[in-house]
Design a protein around this motif. Structure first.
Motif, PDB file in Angstrom:
ATOM      1  N   THR A 129     -26.154  18.333  -7.697  1.00  0.00           N
ATOM      2  CA  THR A 129     -27.299  19.239  -7.598  1.00  0.00           C
ATOM      3  C   THR A 129     -27.626  19.944  -8.917  1.00  0.00           C
ATOM      4  OG1 THR A 129     -25.881  21.059  -6.843  1.00  0.00           O
ATOM      5  CG2 THR A 129     -26.869  19.656  -5.142  1.00  0.00           C
ATOM      6  N   TYR A 177     -36.477   7.115  -2.438  1.00  0.00           N
ATOM      7  CA  TYR A 177     -35.856   7.425  -3.725  1.00  0.00           C
ATOM      8  C   TYR A 177     -36.403   6.525  -4.837  1.00  0.00           C
ATOM      9  CZ  TYR A 177     -32.350  10.017  -1.005  1.00  0.00           C
ATOM     10  OH  TYR A 177     -31.718  10.897  -0.157  1.00  0.00           O
ATOM     11  N   LEU A 209     -26.043  10.961  -2.291  1.00  0.00           N
ATOM     12  CA  LEU A 209     -27.227  11.738  -1.926  1.00  0.00           C
ATOM     13  C   LEU A 209     -27.158  12.246  -0.488  1.00  0.00           C
ATOM     14  CD1 LEU A 209     -29.960   9.607  -3.716  1.00  0.00           C
ATOM     15  CD2 LEU A 209     -29.047  11.827  -4.424  1.00  0.00           C
ATOM     16  N   HIS A 252     -33.537  16.457   2.166  1.00  0.00           N
ATOM     17  CA  HIS A 252     -33.968  15.184   1.595  1.00  0.00           C
ATOM     18  C   HIS A 252     -34.906  15.385   0.413  1.00  0.00           C
ATOM     19  CE1 HIS A 252     -36.518  11.392   1.628  1.00  0.00           C
ATOM     20  NE2 HIS A 252     -35.302  10.962   1.337  1.00  0.00           N
ATOM     21  N   VAL A 293     -26.406  15.871  -0.133  1.00  0.00           N
ATOM     22  CA  VAL A 293     -27.464  16.862  -0.389  1.00  0.00           C
ATOM     23  C   VAL A 293     -28.208  17.047   0.927  1.00  0.00           C
ATOM     24  CG1 VAL A 293     -29.493  17.413  -1.760  1.00  0.00           C
ATOM     25  CG2 VAL A 293     -27.634  16.059  -2.771  1.00  0.00           C
ATOM     26  N   ALA A 306     -32.892  16.103  -2.552  1.00  0.00           N
ATOM     27  CA  ALA A 306     -32.256  14.872  -3.027  1.00  0.00           C
ATOM     28  C   ALA A 306     -33.248  14.030  -3.823  1.00  0.00           C
ATOM     29  CB  ALA A 306     -31.700  14.078  -1.847  1.00  0.00           C
ATOM     30  N   ARG A 307     -34.474  13.913  -3.325  1.00  0.00           N
ATOM     31  CA  ARG A 307     -35.504  13.149  -4.054  1.00  0.00           C
ATOM     32  C   ARG A 307     -35.810  13.801  -5.400  1.00  0.00           C
ATOM     33  NH1 ARG A 307     -40.752  11.595  -0.739  1.00  0.00           N
ATOM     34  NH2 ARG A 307     -41.103  10.510  -2.723  1.00  0.00           N
ATOM     35  N   ASP A 364     -26.724   4.458   0.624  1.00  0.00           N
ATOM     36  CA  ASP A 364     -26.301   5.555   1.487  1.00  0.00           C
ATOM     37  C   ASP A 364     -26.257   5.098   2.931  1.00  0.00           C
ATOM     38  OD1 ASP A 364     -25.623   8.258   0.539  1.00  0.00           O
ATOM     39  OD2 ASP A 364     -27.537   8.175  -0.517  1.00  0.00           O
TER      40      ASP A 364
END
Length: 265
Positions: free
Chosen positions: A135, A227, A162, A168, A165, A171-172, A192
């Motif tokens: 992060t 992603y 990811l 979402h 995290v 994460a993106r 993932d």
């Protein structure tokens, strides 16, 4: 680097840890009884997790092989590397191209201790380790520049990280920030655990997340595919990891773990 004694003091052996459980499923020895208990409890509900763990590692090996042999990549940024096991990123890459440079990123003290002891580079290349959280992309990039030339094409590896995290969109945003720092011709590899494929897997993951361990969030295939927005997916796109360029003659099963590889235009 952190003093080994200090590092040891920071290792919490009372709570299961995902990197150590993953190591246990892969047949490694770098784990504690609490991790074995959590791993066994998970496999009692969903034995297929061992297949997923090993299929994930095989996907990583195949993507790195593609990147080195076919894409000509000689730099890797592996975020959330986990505990060293067989066929780590640098081992696969430097076996094919000894001059390859690899930076590993993780924030677990046990991973740090083992990385310092085990992640040896070939003489022609380089291998280094960054103690940072996924992060914190700014810290990752600033530290990676000490080993990698981020003006040259680099492969960003995000393997089973990811999901840790929770949000979402966050994460993106992390993926977007990291890829923005890499030049055209760079690559993104993501895999993932996937949601909507296997309800038994999902039930086991829900139980794991409520055990006190750091939660891991399964994502839909569409969320995993997101992603790669703005990038050029390498065939066959985002698929179960077992079906991404499988070894000739194999008959890969469908697993609830999706991944893909894409090039930055």
């Amino acid at each position: 680097m952190t003093d080994p004694a200090t590092t040891h003091q920071k290792i919490d052996t009372s709570v299961p840890h995902s990197a150590r459980i993953w190591n246990y499923w892969l047949g490694g020895k770098d784990n504690y009884p609490v991790d074995e208990e959590a791993g066994d409890a998970y496999t009692a509900v969903f034995p297929g997790i061992v297949t997923i763990a090993r299929s994930s590692r095989a996907f990583l090996r195949r993507t790195i092989t593609y990147l080195v042999r076919e894409a000509g990549i000689r730099q890797f940024l592996d975020v959330g590397t986990g505990l060293p096991t067989a066929e780590n990123t640098h081992e696969v890459a430097q076996r094919l191209a000894p001059e390859t440079r690899i930076v590993y990123v993780d924030n677990d003290p046990l991973v740090l201790a083992h990385a310092r002891a085990l992640l040896y580079s070939s003489p022609e290349g380089a291998t280094s380790y960054i103690d940072a959280d996924v992060t914190d992309p700014e810290r990752i990039l600033a530290s990676a520049e000490k080993t990698l030339d981020l003006g040259r094409p680099t492969a960003l590896i995000l393997s089973n990280i990811l999901g840790h995290v929770g949000d979402h969109e966050q994460a993106r945003a992390i993926v977007t920030r990291l890829m923005a720092a890499l030049p055209s011709g760079s690559y993104l590899a993501v895999n993932d655990g996937s949601l909507g494929i296997d309800p038994v897997f999902e039930a086991a993951q829900d139980a794991y997340n409520s055990s006190g361990a750091v939660p891991y969030n399964l994502r839909t295939v569409d969320e995993i595919a997101a992603y790669f927005d703005g990038l050029e997916l390498v065939e066959p796109g985002v698929v179960p990891v077992t079906q991404w360029r499988p070894e000739p003659g194999s008959t890969p099963e469908i697993v609830a773990e999706h991944g893909g590889l894409a090039r930055k235009p």
